[in-house]
Each structure stands twice: as C-alpha cells, then as structure tokens.
Design an enzyme around this catalytic site. Sequence first.
Site, short mmCIF file in Angstrom:
data_model
loop_
_atom_site.label_atom_id
_atom_site.label_comp_id
_atom_site.label_asym_id
_atom_site.label_seq_id
_atom_site.Cartn_x
_atom_site.Cartn_y
_atom_site.Cartn_z
N TYR A 136 26.09 27.08 34.52
CA TYR A 136 27.66 27.20 33.91
C TYR A 136 27.48 26.79 32.43
O TYR A 136 28.45 27.29 31.68
CB TYR A 136 28.05 25.50 34.44
N LYS A 177 29.39 29.38 29.82
CA LYS A 177 30.34 28.99 29.04
C LYS A 177 29.99 29.08 27.52
O LYS A 177 30.84 29.36 26.82
CB LYS A 177 30.79 27.25 29.07
#
Length: 251
Positions: A152, A156
Amino acid sequence: MADTRVAIVTGAARGIGRATAARLASDGYAVALLDLREEDAAAAAAEIAESGASTVGLAVDVADEASVETAVAAVAERLGAPTVLVNNAGVLRDNLLFKMTADDWDTVLGVHLRGAFLMSRAVQKHQVEAKWGRIVNLSSSSALGNRGQANYSAAKAGMQGFTKTLAIELGPFGVTVNAIAPGFIETAMIEQTAARMKVSLDTFLEEAAKQIAVRRVGQPDDVAAAASFFCSEEAGYVSGQVLYVAGGPLS
C-alpha cells in the site's frame, strides 16, 4: 447537459469516494459513480440524485483495461464527455513483508497504480479535446511508510510520482493533476482494522485522535473538500501538488 461538466469518481460507493461524489454533485457537476459492484454504485448514485443532481452508477474493475474503456465510454454516452476524474478506488492487503504474498502485492499495486493509469489514460482523451480537465489522485500518509503496508505504501508513494508526471504532460492541454494524501480518516476500513486488532471502534478512534495535532480523526468530507478545490476553476494554477489532509504536519 452540454454546459455541465462531467466528473468520474472511482471507488465511489462508500467512504471517501462517496463523499467526494456527493460534494462534486453539490458543486454542480454531473457525476458518474464507479465501483466494482454496479448495484453498490447505482445505490449511491440514486441517493445523491435525490438532491436533484445528475448521476449514474456503473461497474468498473479499474485494473482491467477493457472494463475501464467500457465504463468511460458509458459515462460519455449517458452524461457527456468526462473532464474531471478522481482516482479513489483502492484495496488493502496488509501484512508484514515475510507474510505478504505476491498476490497481496499485485492486487494492491494493480488497483491503485494500474487503475489510476488506465482511468487517467481513458479520460485524458476527453480532457485534451475539451482543452480543460482536472485529475485528482488519492495518495495517503502511508506513502511516508507504514508498518505492515509495504504494498500500500509503495502504491501510494507511486501515486505521487504519477501525479507529478501527468501534471507535466497534461498541463499544456489545460489539465491540472493533483494528489490528496489523507491521514487517519474514519471509514469502513478503519472499522475493519479495529476489529482485526480486537479493539472497540470508539477506543481505537480515541487513541488515534490523541496522536493528531487537531485532536480529532478525519472524516470523508474533509477529503471531499480538498477534492472540490482541486477540481474547481479557481485551482487552475495549482498542479502537480500533494496535499496532506491529516490534521497536522507529517514527517
């Protein structure tokens, strides 16, 4: 309808995506709510439409090229050419590195980065033709690093580089591209995290608030307000920026 700008929000059935879709509808856009399950997207779209807004809810798998092309074409046919895009769709597959599977990695990178790429590529055709457009990508404070989120965090952080590059490429065509990096936002994902940690939601939120400068956790509407600005006419000289909506400075 020709005078109404059309916005697409992915992952719009709930949470930040739904709040952003509702905010853009109140700002006067016709809004297409896209989500993996059409029934969820349609239900959210119908609720927002009760205020008089023009909306449609459609299914899309943002990581699938054919699905994206079909969805964007459907938006153009039903609402008009989309010139605003909010890339919000996302998933979590949290785990420490030694427990993380290749599928955990591929799924998260696929939805976040591949999804933003495919959606942006499909929508930019309409933006370039219109010589005006807005793209808002959802990053996260996790881009700075977060234990158990190698996939993640990488996605991001990648979203920020993607944003800056598109700002350079699309700027000459009147298109701005910015990113929002939310901090702790109270969504269904937070409820799932609290349950996984076997902590009550209230306790989880209270403890989180103590670590935030403004002493409260964020709400989806906080992020939607930032998206509203980036999509506005007034934000035409703001591009390639990453705005942390996190209740305080982050290091």
